[in-house]
Design a protein around this motif. Structure first.
Motif, PDB file in Angstrom:
ATOM      1  N   ILE A 389     -24.235  48.900 -27.412  1.00  0.00           N
ATOM      2  CA  ILE A 389     -23.507  49.294 -28.618  1.00  0.00           C
ATOM      3  C   ILE A 389     -23.037  48.069 -29.391  1.00  0.00           C
ATOM      4  O   ILE A 389     -22.986  48.081 -30.628  1.00  0.00           O
ATOM      5  CB  ILE A 389     -22.336  50.226 -28.235  1.00  0.00           C
ATOM      6  CG1 ILE A 389     -22.860  51.655 -28.029  1.00  0.00           C
ATOM      7  CG2 ILE A 389     -21.232  50.202 -29.275  1.00  0.00           C
ATOM      8  CD1 ILE A 389     -21.811  52.664 -27.621  1.00  0.00           C
ATOM      9  N   SER A 390     -22.715  47.005 -28.691  1.00  0.00           N
ATOM     10  CA  SER A 390     -22.231  45.796 -29.360  1.00  0.00           C
ATOM     11  C   SER A 390     -23.297  45.133 -30.226  1.00  0.00           C
ATOM     12  O   SER A 390     -22.985  44.241 -31.018  1.00  0.00           O
ATOM     13  CB  SER A 390     -21.722  44.796 -28.324  1.00  0.00           C
ATOM     14  OG  SER A 390     -22.736  44.477 -27.392  1.00  0.00           O
ATOM     15  N   ALA A 391     -24.557  45.565 -30.106  1.00  0.00           N
ATOM     16  CA  ALA A 391     -25.628  45.009 -30.946  1.00  0.00           C
ATOM     17  C   ALA A 391     -25.633  45.625 -32.339  1.00  0.00           C
ATOM     18  O   ALA A 391     -26.297  45.109 -33.243  1.00  0.00           O
ATOM     19  CB  ALA A 391     -26.987  45.237 -30.283  1.00  0.00           C
ATOM     20  N   ILE A 392     -24.895  46.722 -32.539  1.00  0.00           N
ATOM     21  CA  ILE A 392     -24.866  47.398 -33.832  1.00  0.00           C
ATOM     22  C   ILE A 392     -23.964  46.624 -34.783  1.00  0.00           C
ATOM     23  O   ILE A 392     -22.797  46.356 -34.474  1.00  0.00           O
ATOM     24  CB  ILE A 392     -24.380  48.850 -33.680  1.00  0.00           C
ATOM     25  CG1 ILE A 392     -25.342  49.637 -32.774  1.00  0.00           C
ATOM     26  CG2 ILE A 392     -24.261  49.527 -35.033  1.00  0.00           C
ATOM     27  CD1 ILE A 392     -24.883  51.049 -32.476  1.00  0.00           C
ATOM     28  N   GLN A 393     -24.495  46.284 -35.964  1.00  0.00           N
ATOM     29  CA  GLN A 393     -23.773  45.461 -36.929  1.00  0.00           C
ATOM     30  C   GLN A 393     -23.169  46.272 -38.071  1.00  0.00           C
ATOM     31  O   GLN A 393     -22.044  46.008 -38.488  1.00  0.00           O
ATOM     32  CB  GLN A 393     -24.712  44.396 -37.506  1.00  0.00           C
ATOM     33  CG  GLN A 393     -25.365  43.517 -36.454  1.00  0.00           C
ATOM     34  CD  GLN A 393     -24.355  42.717 -35.665  1.00  0.00           C
ATOM     35  OE1 GLN A 393     -23.571  41.958 -36.227  1.00  0.00           O
ATOM     36  NE2 GLN A 393     -24.357  42.903 -34.342  1.00  0.00           N
ATOM     37  N   SER A 394     -23.897  47.228 -38.594  1.00  0.00           N
ATOM     38  CA  SER A 394     -23.404  47.980 -39.744  1.00  0.00           C
ATOM     39  C   SER A 394     -24.221  49.250 -39.917  1.00  0.00           C
ATOM     40  O   SER A 394     -25.307  49.398 -39.348  1.00  0.00           O
ATOM     41  CB  SER A 394     -23.476  47.135 -41.024  1.00  0.00           C
ATOM     42  OG  SER A 394     -24.812  46.811 -41.327  1.00  0.00           O
ATOM     43  N   VAL A 395     -23.669  50.161 -40.715  1.00  0.00           N
ATOM     44  CA  VAL A 395     -24.367  51.390 -41.091  1.00  0.00           C
ATOM     45  C   VAL A 395     -25.109  51.135 -42.393  1.00  0.00           C
ATOM     46  O   VAL A 395     -24.560  50.560 -43.334  1.00  0.00           O
ATOM     47  CB  VAL A 395     -23.370  52.556 -41.273  1.00  0.00           C
ATOM     48  CG1 VAL A 395     -24.103  53.831 -41.672  1.00  0.00           C
ATOM     49  CG2 VAL A 395     -22.577  52.781 -39.995  1.00  0.00           C
ATOM     50  N   VAL A 396     -26.352  51.535 -42.455  1.00  0.00           N
ATOM     51  CA  VAL A 396     -27.180  51.320 -43.642  1.00  0.00           C
ATOM     52  C   VAL A 396     -27.800  52.642 -44.068  1.00  0.00           C
ATOM     53  O   VAL A 396     -27.736  53.643 -43.345  1.00  0.00           O
ATOM     54  CB  VAL A 396     -28.288  50.275 -43.376  1.00  0.00           C
ATOM     55  CG1 VAL A 396     -27.680  48.945 -42.961  1.00  0.00           C
ATOM     56  CG2 VAL A 396     -29.262  50.774 -42.310  1.00  0.00           C
ATOM     57  N   ALA A 397     -28.396  52.637 -45.234  1.00  0.00           N
ATOM     58  CA  ALA A 397     -29.143  53.800 -45.727  1.00  0.00           C
ATOM     59  C   ALA A 397     -30.628  53.488 -45.679  1.00  0.00           C
ATOM     60  O   ALA A 397     -31.051  52.384 -46.014  1.00  0.00           O
ATOM     61  CB  ALA A 397     -28.721  54.144 -47.150  1.00  0.00           C
ATOM     62  N   PHE A 414     -36.865  52.861 -47.792  1.00  0.00           N
ATOM     63  CA  PHE A 414     -36.358  51.562 -48.204  1.00  0.00           C
ATOM     64  C   PHE A 414     -34.893  51.401 -47.795  1.00  0.00           C
ATOM     65  O   PHE A 414     -34.136  52.364 -47.723  1.00  0.00           O
ATOM     66  CB  PHE A 414     -36.543  51.321 -49.706  1.00  0.00           C
ATOM     67  CG  PHE A 414     -35.664  52.151 -50.618  1.00  0.00           C
ATOM     68  CD1 PHE A 414     -34.387  51.719 -50.974  1.00  0.00           C
ATOM     69  CD2 PHE A 414     -36.122  53.348 -51.150  1.00  0.00           C
ATOM     70  CE1 PHE A 414     -33.589  52.450 -51.831  1.00  0.00           C
ATOM     71  CE2 PHE A 414     -35.329  54.094 -52.012  1.00  0.00           C
ATOM     72  CZ  PHE A 414     -34.055  53.648 -52.353  1.00  0.00           C
ATOM     73  N   LEU A 415     -34.539  50.157 -47.508  1.00  0.00           N
ATOM     74  CA  LEU A 415     -33.217  49.818 -46.989  1.00  0.00           C
ATOM     75  C   LEU A 415     -32.225  49.644 -48.130  1.00  0.00           C
ATOM     76  O   LEU A 415     -32.515  48.996 -49.133  1.00  0.00           O
ATOM     77  CB  LEU A 415     -33.309  48.526 -46.175  1.00  0.00           C
ATOM     78  CG  LEU A 415     -31.992  47.875 -45.725  1.00  0.00           C
ATOM     79  CD1 LEU A 415     -31.285  48.755 -44.706  1.00  0.00           C
ATOM     80  CD2 LEU A 415     -32.255  46.489 -45.143  1.00  0.00           C
ATOM     81  N   ALA A 416     -31.025  50.216 -47.947  1.00  0.00           N
ATOM     82  CA  ALA A 416     -29.904  49.990 -48.862  1.00  0.00           C
ATOM     83  C   ALA A 416     -28.676  49.686 -48.020  1.00  0.00           C
ATOM     84  O   ALA A 416     -28.349  50.442 -47.099  1.00  0.00           O
ATOM     85  CB  ALA A 416     -29.661  51.212 -49.747  1.00  0.00           C
ATOM     86  N   GLU A 417     -28.013  48.570 -48.319  1.00  0.00           N
ATOM     87  CA  GLU A 417     -26.823  48.168 -47.593  1.00  0.00           C
ATOM     88  C   GLU A 417     -25.634  48.157 -48.539  1.00  0.00           C
ATOM     89  O   GLU A 417     -25.759  47.848 -49.722  1.00  0.00           O
ATOM     90  CB  GLU A 417     -26.990  46.773 -46.982  1.00  0.00           C
ATOM     91  CG  GLU A 417     -28.098  46.684 -45.959  1.00  0.00           C
ATOM     92  CD  GLU A 417     -28.143  45.319 -45.301  1.00  0.00           C
ATOM     93  OE1 GLU A 417     -27.353  45.076 -44.376  1.00  0.00           O
ATOM     94  OE2 GLU A 417     -28.971  44.497 -45.733  1.00  0.00           O
ATOM     95  N   LYS A 418     -24.456  48.453 -47.988  1.00  0.00           N
ATOM     96  CA  LYS A 418     -23.249  48.464 -48.799  1.00  0.00           C
ATOM     97  C   LYS A 418     -22.958  47.058 -49.299  1.00  0.00           C
ATOM     98  O   LYS A 418     -22.921  46.106 -48.532  1.00  0.00           O
ATOM     99  CB  LYS A 418     -22.067  48.980 -47.979  1.00  0.00           C
ATOM    100  CG  LYS A 418     -20.752  49.029 -48.760  1.00  0.00           C
ATOM    101  CD  LYS A 418     -19.646  49.637 -47.931  1.00  0.00           C
ATOM    102  CE  LYS A 418     -18.294  49.517 -48.630  1.00  0.00           C
ATOM    103  NZ  LYS A 418     -18.272  50.212 -49.932  1.00  0.00           N
ATOM    104  N   MET A 419     -22.755  46.933 -50.607  1.00  0.00           N
ATOM    105  CA  MET A 419     -22.437  45.632 -51.188  1.00  0.00           C
ATOM    106  C   MET A 419     -21.113  45.130 -50.618  1.00  0.00           C
ATOM    107  O   MET A 419     -20.131  45.861 -50.536  1.00  0.00           O
ATOM    108  CB  MET A 419     -22.335  45.739 -52.710  1.00  0.00           C
ATOM    109  CG  MET A 419     -23.640  46.051 -53.395  1.00  0.00           C
ATOM    110  SD  MET A 419     -24.733  44.633 -53.547  1.00  0.00           S
ATOM    111  CE  MET A 419     -23.958  43.762 -54.892  1.00  0.00           C
ATOM    112  N   GLY A 420     -21.096  43.876 -50.220  1.00  0.00           N
ATOM    113  CA  GLY A 420     -19.899  43.274 -49.644  1.00  0.00           C
ATOM    114  C   GLY A 420     -20.040  42.987 -48.178  1.00  0.00           C
ATOM    115  O   GLY A 420     -19.352  42.116 -47.644  1.00  0.00           O
ATOM    116  N   LEU A 421     -20.945  43.706 -47.488  1.00  0.00           N
ATOM    117  CA  LEU A 421     -21.179  43.445 -46.079  1.00  0.00           C
ATOM    118  C   LEU A 421     -22.263  42.389 -45.923  1.00  0.00           C
ATOM    119  O   LEU A 421     -22.999  42.068 -46.853  1.00  0.00           O
ATOM    120  CB  LEU A 421     -21.599  44.729 -45.361  1.00  0.00           C
ATOM    121  CG  LEU A 421     -20.576  45.869 -45.342  1.00  0.00           C
ATOM    122  CD1 LEU A 421     -21.149  47.056 -44.593  1.00  0.00           C
ATOM    123  CD2 LEU A 421     -19.262  45.433 -44.719  1.00  0.00           C
TER     124      LEU A 421
END
Length: 434
Positions: A389-397, A414-421
């Protein structure tokens, strides 16, 4: 906020719509970048933006609505940012002329780095090169050394070029942006109780806030953190928290999951497990799983089961099937019954997630877009594996799309990441010498 969510966003839209006044020495028919002048293209784009809503996690704030219907009616800054900088690079692939599209992607690549809270020196140098190369090309495409095209180069274009140097001087722009200032002003204004002499009261509230913050920083024990973990949650190490719901009874694994779990534990057979549905990450995002989301219709969810992980030293995108605490028996405990498995003081746990992988991004599309458009395919059951679980960095779309690559349409995501992360570094090499 104003630069990315208002000024530059408005500039790009005005260019694509051909919204500038046309001088008598010019002709809008020569504006090959004004693709949204065609009503059908604009409406098709609006429907494509609206279709992305179900695939954007709730942590992305407000999902952009159909801009054809709502762009002029209280369209929020966060909607503009997600729409222009997360969705448009992919949705406008094959719509904008190639040179215009690449210039736009180059800008987005630089802006995404400058929007992070934490920027490394190598990332800052990379963003500086991207923006420094973007601005002259922007002028060559749109300004063209014509007096009647001067309005195309607004002050925000010049301001963008100063972002890397200012970040080196005062820190990440997002930490001093209008988001932070407006929220602080709003909070301080809410604390004012007397209408007389409001500005003096506001100044005193600001002074008191600074004094309290300084005391908390020097003496943290004066303000111990509250236990914010909800009922039935389990706090793991490094800020990860498993959240309900959870299986009430132990489940026997089937299919490929048996092999994956038994291999992970190096056991001849897979133990019974309890599925967990959600995980709160250290950055505050909540990652969900197929275990939870497949129980609802697509219209009822904002998909949050796609996560960015670090696997073998590389960023990868995965889809979470479920989270589980795999039991490692104590030396004096060889039982496998429900009563003893409910006694955590007698057991040690290995906290893992079962995930399936997405492929590496299409290399040509990734390189052509300066690393902005990461278009992948699902690898399916064959890629199922257990990860820490510690390998998970962030939630993406991961949003479905159907690009035409080498003359052939393909079903991809296609990948979309929250701006700011922190953005994913998927196959984009950076110079580390600086």
């Amino acid at each position: 906020m104003h630069l990315s969510g208002t000024n530059m966003a408005t500039l790009w839209l005005d260019l694509w719509h051909g919204g500038f006044d046309c001088a008598s020495t010019d002709n809008k028919s020569s504006w090959h970048w004004a693709v949204f002048r065609d009503r059908d293209t604009w409406e098709a784009h609006g429907l494509a933006v609206a279709a992305c809503k179900a695939y954007l996690p709730g942590s992305f704030d407000v999902a952009p609505r159909n801009p054809c219907l709502h762009a002029n009616s209280w369209y929020k800054a966060t909607e503009y940012i997600t729409w222009i900088y997360n969705l448009c690079p992919t949705l406008l692939y094959g719509v904008l002329p190639d040179r215009v599209w690449r210039n736009f992607c180059q800008f987005v690549a630089g802006l995404r780095i400058m929007s992070q809270y934490s920027i490394t020196p190598s990332q800052l140098c990379h963003a500086s090169r991207l923006i420094s190369d973007w601005a002259p090309e922007f002028e060559r495409i749109f300004y063209q050394h014509r007096i009647d095209h001067i309005p195309f180069v607004r002050p925000c274009v010049h301001l963008t070029c100063h972002l890397p140097s200012e970040a080196a001087r005062v820190g990440s722009p997002i930490c001093s942006s209008q988001w932070t200032m407006e929220r602080t002003i709003g909070n301080l204004g809410q604390e004012i109780r007397q209408p007389s002499d409001p500005f003096s009261n506001l100044a005193q509230q600001g002074i008191r806030r600074c004094q309290v913050n300084a005391l908390k920083a020097m003496l943290p024990h004066l303000d111990p953190p509250e236990n914010m973990n909800p009922h039935a949650s389990v706090s793991l190490s490094n800020g990860y928290i498993l959240l309900a719901k959870r299986d009430k009874c132990l489940t026997t694994l089937r299919g490929a999951e048996v092999t994956v779990v038994s291999d992970y534990l190096n056991l001849p057979h897979a133990p019974r497990i309890r599925w967990w549905a959600r995980l709160r990450l250290p950055n505050g995002q909540i990652a969900r799983s197929e275990f939870q989301e497949l129980q609802k219709s697509p219209e009822e969810i904002c998909m949050a089961r796609n996560v960015k992980i670090v696997l073998n030293g590389r960023d990868r995108i995965t889809e979470v099937r479920y989270y589980v605490r795999l039991v490692v028996h104590a030396a004096d405990n060889n039982s496998d019954n429900d009563e003893e498995l409910n006694a955590p003081d007698q057991l040690a746990f290995d906290n893992v997630a079962l995930v399936t992988l997405y492929s590496d991004p299409h290399p040509q599309l990734l390189e052509h877009s300066y690393g902005v458009v990461a278009s992948c395919t699902k690898l399916g059951e064959a890629s199922l594996q257990a990860i820490q679980i510690s390998a998970i960095q962030s939630v993406v779309a991961m949003v479905p799309h159907r690009p035409v690559i080498d003359g052939r349409a393909e079903d991809r995501y296609f990948l979309a990441e929250k701006m700011g992360l922190e953005i994913a570094r998927l196959g984009v090499e950076e110079d580390e010498e600086d």
